[in-house]
Design an enzyme around this catalytic site. Sequence first.
Site, PDB file in Angstrom:
ATOM      1  N   LYS A  92      49.675  43.008  48.488  1.00  0.00           N
ATOM      2  CA  LYS A  92      48.760  43.163  49.623  1.00  0.00           C
ATOM      3  C   LYS A  92      47.508  42.372  49.330  1.00  0.00           C
ATOM      4  O   LYS A  92      46.932  42.467  48.236  1.00  0.00           O
ATOM      5  CB  LYS A  92      48.405  44.658  49.787  1.00  0.00           C
ATOM      6  CG  LYS A  92      47.483  44.938  50.951  1.00  0.00           C
ATOM      7  CD  LYS A  92      48.263  45.066  52.236  1.00  0.00           C
ATOM      8  CE  LYS A  92      47.405  44.855  53.476  1.00  0.00           C
ATOM      9  NZ  LYS A  92      47.237  43.427  53.853  1.00  0.00           N
ATOM     10  N   GLN A 113      42.370  41.383  43.409  1.00  0.00           N
ATOM     11  CA  GLN A 113      42.985  42.269  44.399  1.00  0.00           C
ATOM     12  C   GLN A 113      43.844  43.358  43.745  1.00  0.00           C
ATOM     13  O   GLN A 113      43.907  44.479  44.233  1.00  0.00           O
ATOM     14  CB  GLN A 113      43.844  41.417  45.345  1.00  0.00           C
ATOM     15  CG  GLN A 113      44.127  42.070  46.689  1.00  0.00           C
ATOM     16  CD  GLN A 113      43.014  41.877  47.696  1.00  0.00           C
ATOM     17  OE1 GLN A 113      42.476  40.787  47.820  1.00  0.00           O
ATOM     18  NE2 GLN A 113      42.663  42.924  48.418  1.00  0.00           N
ATOM     19  N   LYS A 128      47.487  37.337  47.161  1.00  0.00           N
ATOM     20  CA  LYS A 128      46.509  36.565  47.951  1.00  0.00           C
ATOM     21  C   LYS A 128      47.136  35.245  48.342  1.00  0.00           C
ATOM     22  O   LYS A 128      48.047  34.760  47.657  1.00  0.00           O
ATOM     23  CB  LYS A 128      45.264  36.295  47.101  1.00  0.00           C
ATOM     24  CG  LYS A 128      44.017  36.010  47.916  1.00  0.00           C
ATOM     25  CD  LYS A 128      43.311  37.290  48.295  1.00  0.00           C
ATOM     26  CE  LYS A 128      42.164  37.059  49.238  1.00  0.00           C
ATOM     27  NZ  LYS A 128      41.352  38.267  49.389  1.00  0.00           N
ATOM     28  N   ASP A 168      40.956  36.783  55.508  1.00  0.00           N
ATOM     29  CA  ASP A 168      39.902  36.584  54.518  1.00  0.00           C
ATOM     30  C   ASP A 168      39.025  35.488  55.140  1.00  0.00           C
ATOM     31  O   ASP A 168      39.040  35.320  56.371  1.00  0.00           O
ATOM     32  CB  ASP A 168      40.499  36.164  53.160  1.00  0.00           C
ATOM     33  CG  ASP A 168      39.510  36.299  51.995  1.00  0.00           C
ATOM     34  OD1 ASP A 168      39.366  37.403  51.465  1.00  0.00           O
ATOM     35  OD2 ASP A 168      38.857  35.298  51.621  1.00  0.00           O
ATOM     36  N   THR A 211      35.399  46.386  56.097  1.00  0.00           N
ATOM     37  CA  THR A 211      34.839  45.884  54.831  1.00  0.00           C
ATOM     38  C   THR A 211      33.317  46.067  54.821  1.00  0.00           C
ATOM     39  O   THR A 211      32.740  46.557  53.841  1.00  0.00           O
ATOM     40  CB  THR A 211      35.217  44.405  54.596  1.00  0.00           C
ATOM     41  OG1 THR A 211      36.600  44.239  54.873  1.00  0.00           O
ATOM     42  CG2 THR A 211      34.934  43.983  53.172  1.00  0.00           C
ATOM     43  N   ASN A 242      32.877  38.268  59.192  1.00  0.00           N
ATOM     44  CA  ASN A 242      33.218  39.650  59.445  1.00  0.00           C
ATOM     45  C   ASN A 242      32.492  40.649  58.535  1.00  0.00           C
ATOM     46  O   ASN A 242      31.954  41.658  58.994  1.00  0.00           O
ATOM     47  CB  ASN A 242      34.736  39.721  59.194  1.00  0.00           C
ATOM     48  CG  ASN A 242      35.339  40.940  59.766  1.00  0.00           C
ATOM     49  OD1 ASN A 242      34.991  41.312  60.869  1.00  0.00           O
ATOM     50  ND2 ASN A 242      36.216  41.566  59.015  1.00  0.00           N
ATOM     51  N   SER A 385      43.403  48.359  55.746  1.00  0.00           N
ATOM     52  CA  SER A 385      44.669  47.652  55.985  1.00  0.00           C
ATOM     53  C   SER A 385      45.844  48.568  55.657  1.00  0.00           C
ATOM     54  O   SER A 385      46.859  48.570  56.350  1.00  0.00           O
ATOM     55  CB  SER A 385      44.759  46.407  55.090  1.00  0.00           C
ATOM     56  OG  SER A 385      44.118  45.317  55.687  1.00  0.00           O
TER      57      SER A 385
HETATM   58  N1  GLU Z   1      40.642  39.823  52.267  1.00  0.00           N
HETATM   59  C1  GLU Z   1      40.288  41.198  52.118  1.00  0.00           C
HETATM   60  C2  GLU Z   1      39.985  41.481  50.660  1.00  0.00           C
HETATM   61  O1  GLU Z   1      39.485  40.630  49.966  1.00  0.00           O
HETATM   62  C3  GLU Z   1      41.260  42.150  52.771  1.00  0.00           C
HETATM   63  C4  GLU Z   1      42.671  42.092  52.267  1.00  0.00           C
HETATM   64  C5  GLU Z   1      43.646  42.947  53.064  1.00  0.00           C
HETATM   65  O2  GLU Z   1      43.234  43.650  53.973  1.00  0.00           O
HETATM   66  O3  GLU Z   1      44.831  42.873  52.737  1.00  0.00           O
HETATM   67  O4  GLU Z   1      40.163  42.554  50.156  1.00  0.00           O
END
Ligand code: GLU
Length: 453
Positions: A92, A113, A128, A168, A211, A242, A385
Site C-alpha cells: 500500500k 511507507q 510506492k 502522492d 493527511t 493536498n 486509504s
Molecule cells: N502518498 C500518501 C503517503 O505518503 C498516501 C498513500 C496511500 O494512501 O496509500 O502516505
Amino acid sequence: MSVRDYIEKVLSQTAKNSPGQKEFYQATEEVLHSLKPLLERDDRYDKYNILERIVVPERIIIFRVNWVDDSGKIQTNIGYRVQFNSAIGPYKGGLRFHPSVNLGIIKFLGFEQIFKNSLTGLNIGGGKGGSNFDPKGKSENEVMRFCQAFMIELSRHIGERRDVPAGDIGVGGRELGYMFGQYKKLTGKFEGILTGKGVNWGGSLGRKEATGFGSVYFAEHALNKYGDTLKGKTCAVSGSGNVAIYTIQKLYDMDALPVTCSDSDGTIYHKEGIDLELLKGIKEIGRKRLSEYIKLRPDAKYIPASKYPKDGHACWHVKCDCAFPSATQNELTLIDAKALAKNGCKLVNEGANMPTTPDAYKYLKEHKVIFGPAKAANAGGVATSQLEMSQNASMANWSFAEVDAKLHKIMKNIFDTSYETAKEYGCDGDLLAGANIAGFKKVADSMIDQGSV
Ligand code: GLU
C-alpha cells in the site's frame, strides 16, 4: 558483533547495492540507527537477518510508458512500482508523478511507507510507485493519455488483496480517475484497486482531507502532552497541495493562524492568515501557480524561490510557533532549523515525507523543539486509504463524521504508541525513535513468524 557494527554492516551493504540512491540511503540510515535500543534488547533480528532483508524490496517493477502528446508526438517516461514489504498486508502506498522521480526516490518512499503503514495499527504492507512524468504545463488530455498508458502496465501488478496504490505528489483525484477508468476497461472489473477515488465511484469521504487533518491532530496531541495547544499559535506551512491545503483548513478549525504556503516558484507570507478559499481556487480548481495569490491579495507578500539563499526555504524564516513542512523531501535544512529555533518555534510536524534533513533534525532535537516525524504525523492519509479499502470490501459508505472520528482515534493511537515506545526503549520524548521502533517491530516480528520468504 556489536549492534552498532551490525547496523553499520547493513548500511554499508545498502550503499554498495544502491549506488547513487542518496534519499534511500538517508531513509535507511535514519531508521536503522534509531533501532539500536531495540536490537540491544532482542537479538532475534540479527539472528534472522531481518535488517539485511528489510532494506531490500520484495519486488521492483520498472517500465516504459509511451503516450502521445497534443502535437501527435510519442513521448516516453519511466514508470515504477516498488513492492517493498508485504509481511503485514497487501502493498500500500501512493504514486508520485514528478520530474524528480527516480528509483532512489521511490525506494526511499516505499521504505518509509512500510513503517508508517505498520504504525497505523492496520494491516497494510509498504509500497510506492510513480513516474518522472511532469504534469505541470500538460493539457487535460495529455494527463489523461499518460495515466491510461501508465495503467496499461501497472494493471498487471496490482489488486485489492495484492497492491493498492493511491495518490502522492502530482497524483490526485483527476489522475486516479483516469487510471481507475483504464483499469476497468482493461480488466472488465470494478474493484477497489486504488484509494483516493472519487466519492461517486468507490472513494471514501474524508480521504482528501485526511493527511492534512491527521497531521494537525497529531500536532495537537504532541502539544497537549507538554501542556500546550495549537489554539492561538502562528503556524508556518509549506506546500500548496493536498496536504498543505487541509493542514491550513484544520489549523483554522483549531483556532491557530496559518501564515505561509508555497510552491516550487515561491512562498506566500500572509500575516493576517492564508486566504483558504483563494488558495483552493488557485490550486484545486485553477491548477495555477501561487504567484496568482498576490494579484487578488496584494496585502500578502510573495517571496520568489530564486530570491532565497541557497539551501534555505522562505517559509521557515518567518516568525512562527509551529512549522508544518508539507511539500517534499529535504525542504527543511540546517539553516532553516536554526532560523526556526531562533524565532522561538516550539514544534516541527512533518506533513510531507522526510522533509527535514538529518542535520536539521539533529539541531531541532538539541534545541528541544518537539518533532512530529513524518511516519507518524502524516500517516492519516494512508490510514484513511485503508478505511476506503475496508468500505470497498464490505460495499459500505461511511459518513464524513464517521471517517473523521476514526482518523482522529488512529492519530491519537499513533501518537501514544510513538511516545510510549520511545519511553520504553529509554529515548524519552524522541517520537522519531518511538515511531521507527514501533513500526519496525510489528513488521519484523511478522517476518520472523513467516519464515524465509
Ligand atoms: N502518498 C500518501 C503517503 O505518503 C498516501 C498513500 C496511500 O494512501 O496509500 O502516505
